[in-house]
Design a protein around this motif. Structure first.
Motif, PDB file in Angstrom:
ATOM      1  N   PRO A 151      -0.719  -8.270 -10.635  1.00 27.89           N
ATOM      2  CA  PRO A 151      -2.112  -8.082 -10.213  1.00 27.89           C
ATOM      3  C   PRO A 151      -2.941  -7.412 -11.298  1.00 27.89           C
ATOM      4  N   LEU A 152      -4.215  -7.752 -11.334  1.00 26.31           N
ATOM      5  CA  LEU A 152      -5.168  -6.998 -12.122  1.00 26.31           C
ATOM      6  C   LEU A 152      -5.702  -5.901 -11.217  1.00 26.31           C
ATOM      7  N   HIS A 153      -5.463  -4.640 -11.597  1.00 28.19           N
ATOM      8  CA  HIS A 153      -5.805  -3.506 -10.738  1.00 28.19           C
ATOM      9  C   HIS A 153      -6.915  -2.691 -11.351  1.00 28.19           C
ATOM     10  N   VAL A 154      -7.916  -2.374 -10.544  1.00 24.50           N
ATOM     11  CA  VAL A 154      -8.991  -1.471 -10.946  1.00 24.50           C
ATOM     12  C   VAL A 154      -8.846  -0.191 -10.125  1.00 24.50           C
ATOM     13  N   GLY A 155      -8.613   0.934 -10.782  1.00 25.95           N
ATOM     14  CA  GLY A 155      -8.457   2.199 -10.076  1.00 25.95           C
ATOM     15  C   GLY A 155      -7.380   3.053 -10.712  1.00 25.95           C
ATOM     16  N   ASP A 156      -7.229   4.261 -10.209  1.00 27.76           N
ATOM     17  CA  ASP A 156      -6.230   5.208 -10.717  1.00 27.76           C
ATOM     18  C   ASP A 156      -4.859   4.838 -10.156  1.00 27.76           C
ATOM     19  N   PRO A 157      -3.889   4.529 -11.002  1.00 30.81           N
ATOM     20  CA  PRO A 157      -2.570   4.114 -10.509  1.00 30.81           C
ATOM     21  C   PRO A 157      -1.886   5.160  -9.639  1.00 30.81           C
ATOM     22  N   GLY A 158      -2.250   6.448  -9.801  1.00 30.55           N
ATOM     23  CA  GLY A 158      -1.587   7.500  -9.047  1.00 30.55           C
ATOM     24  C   GLY A 158      -2.159   7.757  -7.668  1.00 30.55           C
ATOM     25  N   ASP A 159      -3.302   7.181  -7.353  1.00 28.11           N
ATOM     26  CA  ASP A 159      -3.915   7.406  -6.039  1.00 28.11           C
ATOM     27  C   ASP A 159      -3.065   6.803  -4.928  1.00 28.11           C
ATOM     28  N   GLU A 160      -3.065   7.448  -3.773  1.00 30.51           N
ATOM     29  CA  GLU A 160      -2.333   6.904  -2.618  1.00 30.51           C
ATOM     30  C   GLU A 160      -3.208   5.919  -1.866  1.00 30.51           C
ATOM     31  N   ILE A 161      -2.594   4.822  -1.433  1.00 29.35           N
ATOM     32  CA  ILE A 161      -3.278   3.796  -0.655  1.00 29.35           C
ATOM     33  C   ILE A 161      -2.620   3.696   0.713  1.00 29.35           C
TER      34      ILE A 161
END
Length: 251
Positions: free
Chosen positions: A159-169
């Motif tokens: 995936p192309l991801h926009v955002g902080d990789p460490g944030d919880e989803i």
């Protein structure tokens, strides 16, 4: 074995095709032989899928992306001529369902994607009776980086991801294919992340400036599953043979 017109009625009714204003005609787009014993399904009615269906001795092809889109050149020449000529020469029916297949609550692209990625559906991206796209929750919260790895493992695409990789989803909205423009609908629903197939230049800025994560997981990769489920439904309910053929597309 099904008669062509009866199969059309079954599909139209199951998908509530007449309830959608779409970018293309839904249903039987190219008429072929009357009796249907074997159906080949695929994402897009490209020449490679048609050729594969001929090898499989298919009576009908069932797809999500068919022909005759609004705004396209209406002339039958070049690639369009070759595709139509092949279908007509071999007397193969072409059935195509676009938005009706996206929206179906169990067989649709969005429902099937949720099943594979482990989302619980809590509602639609909007309040329409047949929403195109959903919102819900992950089975278990995970970091954005963990979710990206999970999506890659399931879909076979990075995936192309926009955002902080460490944030919880924990909460997510999604709509398969080229629905990156619905990110504003997801934002109004207050979810942590939004997933679709493609990304456009404004999508990145919207995600960054609203603080919402965005995952572009591939148009083709996110829309493999609805047409498979629909073909399997035809097979289980009405006895026709069904074969899904994945003509890979990295987009």
């Amino acid at each position: 074995m099904l008669k062509r017109d009866y199969m059309l009625t079954l599909l139209d009714q199951e998908l509530a095709a007449d309830h959608f204003q779409d970018y293309c005609p839904n249903g039987l787009q190219v008429e072929g032989r009357e009796q249907i014993r074997r159906v080949v399904s695929g994402v897009t009615a490209c020449q490679a899928l048609i050729d594969a269906a001929i090898v499989e001795d298919a009576d009908a092809i069932l797809v999500h992306h068919g022909y005759f889109w609004k705004g396209e050149d209406q002339r039958v020449r070049g690639m369009k001529k070759q595709r139509l000529q092949t279908l007509l020469r071999h007397d193969i029916n072409l059935f195509a369902y676009h938005l009706p297949l996206d929206a179906h609550p169990t067989l649709g692209n969005n429902a099937q994607l949720a099943r594979r990625l482990g989302f619980s559906v809590e509602g639609g991206l909007d309040d329409s009776p047949r929403p195109i796209g959903n919102v819900g929750r992950l089975d278990s919260p995970m970091s954005a980086a963990e979710f990206a790895a999970h999506a890659e493992a399931v879909l076979g695409r990075t995936p192309l991801h926009v955002g902080d990789p460490g944030d919880e989803i924990e909460t997510i909205g999604w709509c398969t294919g080229g629905a990156q423009g619905f990110i504003d609908k997801a934002q109004t629903r207050g979810v942590d992340a939004y997933l679709s197939g493609e990304i456009s230049e404004p999508t990145t800025h919207f995600a960054r400036e609203t603080g919402m994560h965005y995952f572009a997981c591939g148009h083709h990769a996110t829309e493999r599953y609805g047409v498979q489920a629909l073909g399997q439904w035809l097979s289980e309910q009405f006895g026709v043979e069904h074969i899904f053929i994945d003509i890979d597309n990295p987009a």
